[in-house]
Design a protein around this motif. Structure first.
Motif, mmCIF file in Angstrom:
data_model
loop_
_atom_site.group_PDB
_atom_site.id
_atom_site.type_symbol
_atom_site.label_atom_id
_atom_site.label_comp_id
_atom_site.label_asym_id
_atom_site.label_seq_id
_atom_site.Cartn_x
_atom_site.Cartn_y
_atom_site.Cartn_z
ATOM 1 N N ALA A 1 59.371 41.476 58.333
ATOM 2 C CA ALA A 1 60.125 40.249 58.985
ATOM 3 C C ALA A 1 59.543 40.393 60.343
ATOM 4 O O ALA A 1 59.370 39.162 60.981
ATOM 5 C CB ALA A 1 61.595 40.670 59.138
ATOM 6 N N ALA A 2 58.918 41.492 61.052
ATOM 7 C CA ALA A 2 58.100 41.378 62.203
ATOM 8 C C ALA A 2 56.939 40.329 62.037
ATOM 9 O O ALA A 2 56.306 39.726 63.040
ATOM 10 C CB ALA A 2 57.894 42.770 62.462
ATOM 11 N N LEU A 3 56.259 40.270 60.688
ATOM 12 C CA LEU A 3 54.939 39.476 60.639
ATOM 13 C C LEU A 3 55.459 38.227 60.157
ATOM 14 O O LEU A 3 54.404 37.324 60.850
ATOM 15 C CB LEU A 3 54.410 40.078 59.248
ATOM 16 C CG LEU A 3 53.935 41.693 59.494
ATOM 17 C CD1 LEU A 3 53.309 42.128 58.193
ATOM 18 C CD2 LEU A 3 52.926 41.641 60.543
ATOM 19 N N SER A 4 56.469 37.972 59.457
ATOM 20 C CA SER A 4 56.633 36.400 59.180
ATOM 21 C C SER A 4 58.332 36.125 58.722
ATOM 22 O O SER A 4 58.900 36.956 58.463
ATOM 23 C CB SER A 4 55.672 36.232 57.779
ATOM 24 O OG SER A 4 56.272 35.090 57.391
ATOM 25 N N GLY B 1 65.854 46.398 61.289
ATOM 26 C CA GLY B 1 65.935 44.938 61.037
ATOM 27 C C GLY B 1 66.031 43.982 62.268
ATOM 28 O O GLY B 1 65.113 43.377 62.423
ATOM 29 N N ALA B 2 66.647 44.635 63.143
ATOM 30 C CA ALA B 2 66.928 43.840 64.459
ATOM 31 C C ALA B 2 65.612 43.761 65.324
ATOM 32 O O ALA B 2 64.999 42.669 65.829
ATOM 33 C CB ALA B 2 68.182 44.372 65.260
ATOM 34 N N LEU B 3 64.990 44.852 65.262
ATOM 35 C CA LEU B 3 63.572 45.278 65.973
ATOM 36 C C LEU B 3 62.594 44.252 65.509
ATOM 37 O O LEU B 3 61.868 43.674 66.184
ATOM 38 C CB LEU B 3 63.270 46.656 65.984
ATOM 39 C CG LEU B 3 64.107 47.572 66.880
ATOM 40 C CD1 LEU B 3 63.713 48.897 66.747
ATOM 41 C CD2 LEU B 3 64.171 47.016 68.236
ATOM 42 N N GLY B 4 62.675 44.135 63.829
ATOM 43 C CA GLY B 4 61.642 43.261 63.162
ATOM 44 C C GLY B 4 61.782 42.048 63.680
ATOM 45 O O GLY B 4 60.676 41.521 64.026
#
Length: 383
Positions: free
Chosen positions: A70-73, A103-106
């Motif tokens: 999720a941090a990537l896209s 998940g929130a950080l991502g």
């Protein structure tokens, strides 16, 4: 810990829904700008692959991997959101909380380099709020499932216990009826057998005596039929209703019946004023002890002299039936021919012991030291 399970059809439906949302996110993001399409497609495919692990023992690792994607896209957002909910639903809070934070950080990292439709501050606030809501929803879902499982398990155990209680009650009722049948019919039929045996082996007896014996047989058959009707009434009555409670005066009647059948029985009745103080349950058990003692003496030692002793003193009843013949269980001894009485079933003493035990009493039965047999019961009561 019980982890709620999900039907396979629901799992397939959830995966298809996540796949549709992933495709929608990718298509929407690249309608006007094809740059980065390859990355988003690759992340989306990886995210869909990790979704298959969310319902296995590797769910936590898969959720952390989805947080990284999720941090990537944004193509991993649907799968990462579902991962946070699934871990919160199936794992303890101490495990689900770090997954929700990851998940929130991502998604926060994603907002730092990828365009978002809201100001960054509002995006981060919504990000935290959404993951907190997912965490709370999953925990509530888990607790609800655990409560339902506990209630179902409790209902199953209650049903099993109820079946056990019904079985025990049925067994106790059958035992009670069998005990009543033995105590009433066995005694009555043994009297009939003794009288009929005398008629069979003494055909040359005085006609008056034969007529009297035949009259006793007829009367005994009538009494046996009445006893049978009483047992049938017991089958239809309340379990606590044992019918007529015999009095101590009925003990004298038993003795007279035994004497009329030819037995030599000695008995001294206790004073009436003392006998009236005996509770019904004790009276009934005293009656049954005497009845069983006389029946056993008639069956195993038909020619023996029998003595019935009944003492009522110090808040207790002591009843003792003795004979000077060969008692039941004596090796090599059989009833004399001509009595017409076969060997007993052995259940009489067992039933008596149950009766006496229920009244906190004591029952002793066995051969006497000087010969013969003794049946003795001690029954306390509260004045």
């Amino acid at each position: 810990m019980h982890v709620p399970t999900v039907p396979s059809r629901l799992l397939a439906g959830a995966w298809l829904a996540i796949a549709a949302l992933t495709v929608l996110v990718v298509v929407t993001a690249h309608l006007d700008a094809p740059d980065g399409l390859l990355l988003d497609v690759a992340v989306g495919l990886a995210a869909l692959g990790l979704c298959g692990l969310l319902f296995t023992r590797h769910a936590v690792a898969a959720a952390l991997g989805l947080a990284v994607l999720a941090a990537l896209s944004p193509a991993a957002t649907p799968a990462a959101t579902a991962a946070t909910l699934q871990v919160a639903r199936s794992r303890p809070l101490r495990t689900a909380l770090p997954v929700a934070v990851a998940g929130a950080l991502g998604h926060a990292v994603q907002a730092l380099w990828h365009p978002v439709p809201l100001p960054l501050e509002w995006w981060l606030l919504c990000d935290v709020a959404v993951h907190a809501a997912l965490l709370g929803w999953g925990a509530f879902w888990q607790e609800r499932a655990l409560v339902l499982w506990s209630l179902r398990d409790r209902a199953r155990r209650a049903e099993a216990e109820q079946e056990q209680r019904v079985t025990e009650a049925r067994t106790a009722e059958r035992t009670r009826i069998a005990r009543e049948m033995h105590d009433t019919l066995a005694h009555r039929l043994s009297l009939l057998a003794a009288t009929a045996g005398a008629l069979e082996y003494r055909p040359d007896a005085d006609p008056v005596a034969l007529a009297a014996a035949a009259g006793r047989v007829r009367s005994g058959v009538s009494d046996a039929l009445e006893d049978l009707r009483q047992v049938i009434r017991l089958l239809r009555a309340d379990p606590q209703d044992l019918g007529h409670a015999p009095t101590l005066a009925d003990v004298a009647r038993l003795v007279e019946e035994a004497r009329s059948a030819g037995s030599d029985v000695a008995y001294d009745a206790p004073p009436t004023d003392v006998a009236d103080q005996v509770p019904p349950g004790v009276r009934r058990t005293v009656f049954r002890v005497v009845q069983e003692g006389l029946t056993n003496a008639r069956r195993h030692a038909p020619s023996a002299a029998v003595r019935v002793d009944l003492e009522l003193a110090d808040g207790a009843a002591r009843v003792r039936v003795t004979d000077d013949g060969a008692g039941p269980g004596t090796p090599g001894v059989r009833p004399r021919s001509g009595t017409g009485i076969g060997p007993g079933s052995g259940t009489g003493i067992v039933g008596l012991r149950e009766r006496v035990t229920l009244l906190d009493g004591r029952l002793d039965a066995g051969a006497r030291a000087g010969g013969g047999f003794v049946l003795e019961a001690w029954l306390p009561w509260e004045r």
